[in-house]
Structure formats: structure tokens, C-alpha cells
Design an enzyme around this catalytic site. Structure first.
Site, PDB file in Angstrom:
ATOM      1  N   GLU A  31       7.610  -4.272 -28.043  1.00 57.44           N
ATOM      2  CA  GLU A  31       8.725  -5.730 -27.156  1.00 57.44           C
ATOM      3  C   GLU A  31      10.397  -4.869 -26.791  1.00 57.44           C
ATOM      4  O   GLU A  31      10.948  -5.865 -26.090  1.00 57.44           O
ATOM      5  CB  GLU A  31       8.830  -7.162 -28.101  1.00 57.44           C
ATOM      6  N   PRO A  46      13.343  -2.952 -18.080  1.00 57.40           N
ATOM      7  CA  PRO A  46      13.169  -4.320 -16.885  1.00 57.40           C
ATOM      8  C   PRO A  46      14.160  -5.191 -17.122  1.00 57.40           C
ATOM      9  O   PRO A  46      14.481  -6.525 -15.121  1.00 57.40           O
ATOM     10  CB  PRO A  46      11.800  -5.016 -17.621  1.00 57.40           C
ATOM     11  N   ARG A  90      13.082  15.123  -6.545  1.00 55.06           N
ATOM     12  CA  ARG A  90      13.033  15.374  -4.606  1.00 55.06           C
ATOM     13  C   ARG A  90      14.439  14.982  -4.911  1.00 55.06           C
ATOM     14  O   ARG A  90      14.587  16.076  -3.100  1.00 55.06           O
ATOM     15  CB  ARG A  90      12.369  14.675  -4.427  1.00 55.06           C
ATOM     16  N   ASP A 148      12.721  11.061   4.049  1.00 53.73           N
ATOM     17  CA  ASP A 148      11.916  10.057   2.763  1.00 53.73           C
ATOM     18  C   ASP A 148      12.164   8.883   3.721  1.00 53.73           C
ATOM     19  O   ASP A 148      13.491   9.186   3.814  1.00 53.73           O
ATOM     20  CB  ASP A 148      11.675  10.630   1.842  1.00 53.73           C
TER      21      ASP A 148
HETATM   22  N1  SAM Z   1       9.477  -7.646 -24.483  1.00 53.44           N
HETATM   23  C1  SAM Z   1      10.214  -6.406 -23.166  1.00 53.44           C
HETATM   24  C2  SAM Z   1      11.377  -7.660 -22.564  1.00 53.44           C
HETATM   25  O1  SAM Z   1      10.621  -8.843 -21.860  1.00 53.44           O
HETATM   26  O2  SAM Z   1      12.368  -7.274 -21.443  1.00 53.44           O
HETATM   27  C3  SAM Z   1       9.941  -5.732 -22.461  1.00 53.44           C
HETATM   28  C4  SAM Z   1       9.181  -4.875 -23.277  1.00 53.44           C
HETATM   29  S1  SAM Z   1       8.024  -3.740 -22.830  1.00 53.44           S
HETATM   30  C5  SAM Z   1       6.319  -4.218 -23.186  1.00 53.44           C
HETATM   31  C6  SAM Z   1       8.611  -2.203 -23.167  1.00 53.44           C
HETATM   32  C7  SAM Z   1       9.630  -1.502 -22.569  1.00 53.44           C
HETATM   33  O3  SAM Z   1       8.183  -0.668 -21.475  1.00 53.44           O
HETATM   34  C8  SAM Z   1      10.313  -1.557 -22.187  1.00 53.44           C
HETATM   35  O4  SAM Z   1      11.158  -1.466 -23.627  1.00 53.44           O
HETATM   36  C9  SAM Z   1      10.613  -0.812 -21.443  1.00 53.44           C
HETATM   37  O5  SAM Z   1      11.215   0.482 -21.956  1.00 53.44           O
HETATM   38  C10 SAM Z   1       9.276  -0.082 -20.800  1.00 53.44           C
HETATM   39  N2  SAM Z   1       9.724  -1.463 -19.620  1.00 53.44           N
HETATM   40  C11 SAM Z   1       8.395  -2.083 -18.937  1.00 53.44           C
HETATM   41  N3  SAM Z   1       8.480  -2.587 -18.023  1.00 53.44           N
HETATM   42  C12 SAM Z   1      10.094  -1.602 -17.567  1.00 53.44           C
HETATM   43  C13 SAM Z   1      10.272  -2.443 -15.998  1.00 53.44           C
HETATM   44  N4  SAM Z   1      10.490  -2.389 -14.966  1.00 53.44           N
HETATM   45  N5  SAM Z   1      11.657  -0.804 -16.047  1.00 53.44           N
HETATM   46  C14 SAM Z   1      11.715  -0.343 -16.361  1.00 53.44           C
HETATM   47  N6  SAM Z   1      11.339  -0.146 -18.276  1.00 53.44           N
HETATM   48  C15 SAM Z   1      10.135  -1.351 -18.277  1.00 53.44           C
END
Ligand code: SAM
Length: 257
Positions: free
Chosen positions: A121, A94, A159, A174
Site C-alpha cells: 500500500e 500516484p 532519450r 518526438d
Molecule cells: N495506497 C497508495 C495510494 O493510493 O496512494 C498506492 C500504493 S500502490 C498499490 C504501490 C506503489 O506503486 C506505490 O507506492 C508507488 O510507488 C507505485 N505507484 C502506483 N501508482 C503509481 C502512479 N500512478 N505513479 C507512480 N507510482 C505509482
């Protein structure tokens, strides 16, 4: 052909791509390849541990460095057995740059991409600092793991690989491809009757006048983009034809109000 390798604790989730739809066909036709490497396979303790508590305290667990590093090393040696250079390593996070069509096209132009799907996490920061080339986010929200984001990235990139979509389903049609949303689409019947009301298809699409259809679709694409995603138009220089079509679209909207 782009080879995607995903490091994931849940390899079976990727059957959504390997067994269904366009991505599955692309894999069978060797236009796309997808391998999943499970960091848990690189653990040696009795419990096959892949996570531990964060230093400094706090909620949740983090993915351990060693299984990730061993899984990445194994993935890169498979890459180097078929390619001259190691793969680009992308962590789905994220905290990354928000994914878009241009990034999908860029990944589709590469021979080898390794995607890291986090869980818990997230992962130990040292892995990100030393072994990740780029962080990509699917948007400003948090999901429970990187598997769904990785699948979105692979599907969008697939794609864009030449030949994956048939001629009739060109990616150029698209949304976002030309910096615009797609135009509205209709299929049979010409007039749908429901609850004593008629819902007709726009007349222009039925006449077979290809030039009129092209202009209508272009006008709708620009008009819908202006209505729903004006931020996309702010980054685009319209041609004279497009500007005139947008002006007429706004005028028609104004008159119908
Ligand atoms: N504690 C982290 C933070 O707040 O940045 C979030 C961890 S999340 C619960 C677990 C995993 O989900 C991350 O390591 C990532 O690989 C994936 N993930 C969660 N949200 C994402 C997003 N918006 N884009 C890409 N990957 C995401």
C-alpha cells in the site's frame, strides 16, 4: 551521463531496460547507468521482512522504514564515491506531480537520481517527509508497484541524454518536445493494397521537396495537436507560419467534411 539508482524489491524487473533496446545500448555505451538496490538486502531477521501492518488498521501492508533508510544510505554513499553532491531522491507515487517531457529532460540533465519504487500500500510517510525530495506520478491511476513507473521515467529521461538517440532519431522529433505531438509517419510501400482498396502515402512525402515536406510535417504536428490535445496549444505561442498552417489545416478539414 546520468546515473539512476532504483530502490526496489524486484531488481530483476529492470532487465527490461538493461537488456533491451535503446536503454540497454545507452548503458553499454556509458551514456546512462542503472543500479538497483534491494531494501531486502538490508534486513537482518530470519524472514527478511520489508513490510508491516499500518498503524490505525486498514487493508494491506506498508514498506518498513529501516530497510529503506539503510538502502538509501548505501545508495547515497555509492553516489558520493563518484559525485560531489548527493543524488536527488524521487518517490514514484500516484500522489506526485504528473510526469511529462519537461520533467524527463530535467532529470536527464542531473548527474545522479535515486528513484524509490513502492510496493504493497506504499511506504511509511516518515520516509517521504524526511528523505524524499520529490514525488512523481505516472498519471491518475494506481499500479501495483513503482517499478514500471520508474522504468518509464528512466526510459523517457534516457532519450533526452545527448547522444543516446542517433542523429536520425533525435528526441527533438518526438511528441511533446516542442510542445506539439509528432507528425504522422509512413514507410514502404508507397501504395498498400488490401481487400481491393488502395492506401497511399501522402504525395508530398514522395517528391523530395524538403521545404514542402518540412511545412507539411509542421502543419500536421500543429493540426494533430489541435485535434487531439488542444490543451497543449493553449500553453504555446504559435509563430506566424504556424498560425497560417493551422488555419489552412482547419480549412482543409472543414472542406473535406
Ligand atoms: N495506497 C497508495 C495510494 O493510493 O496512494 C498506492 C500504493 S500502490 C498499490 C504501490 C506503489 O506503486 C506505490 O507506492 C508507488 O510507488 C507505485 N505507484 C502506483 N501508482 C503509481 C502512479 N500512478 N505513479 C507512480 N507510482 C505509482
Amino acid at each position: 551521463m546520468t546515473h539512476f539508482t532504483v530502490l526496489s524489491l524486484f531488481p530483476e524487473m529492470f532487465t527490461a531496460l538493461t537488456e533491451h533496446g535503446i536503454s540497454s545500448r545507452a548503458i553499454k555505451q556509458q551514456q546512462l547507468s542503472l543500479t538497483v538496490v534491494n531494501p531486502r538486502s538490508f534486513t537482518e531477521d530470519r524472514h527478511r521482512t520489508v513490510d508491516d501492518r499500518p498503524y490505525g488498521g486498514g487493508p494491506g501492508m506498508l514498506m518498513l522504514l529501516e530497510p529503506l533508510c539503510k538502502a538509501l544510505q548505501a545508495a547515497q554513499s555509492q553516489v558520493l564515491a563518484r559525485s560531489a553532491a548527493p543524488a536527488k531522491v524521487v518517490y514514484l507515487s500516484p500522489q506526485g506531480t504528473v510526469f511529462n517531457q519537461a520533467k524527463a529532460q530535467q532529470l536527464a540533465s542531473l548527474d545522479e537520481v535515486i528513484l524509490i519504487a513502492g510496493r504493497y500500500e506504499g511506504i511509511d510517510q516518515r520516509f517521504i517527509d524526511h528523505w524524499v525530495d520529490e514525488e512523481i506520478s505516472l498519471g491518475d491511476y494506481v499500479v501495483s508497484g513503482g517499478e514500471l513507473p520508474a522504468m518509464m521515467v528512466i526510459d523517457a529521461a534516457a532519450r533526452c541524454i545527448p547522444g543516446v538517440l542517433g542523429h536520425a532519431q533525435s528526441a527533438a522529433e518526438d511528441s511533446f518536445f516542442a510542445g506539439l505531438l509528432d507528425h504522422p509517419q509512413y514507410t514502404r510501400p508507397e501504395v498498400f493494397r488490401w481487400d481491393e482498396q488502395d492506401y497511399p502515402v501522402p504525395e508530398v512525402l514522395l517528391g523530395g521537396n524538403h521545404q514542402a515536406i518540412r511545412r507539411w510535417r509542421l502543419q500536421q504536428a500543429i493540426g494533430q495537436t489541435w485535434l487531439k490535445r488542444p490543451d497543449l496549444l493553449a500553453n504555446k505561442t504559435l509563430t506566424d507560419e504556424e498560425s497560417a498552417l493551422l488555419a489552412a489545416f482547419k480549412q482543409a478539414l472543414h472542406t473535406s467534411e
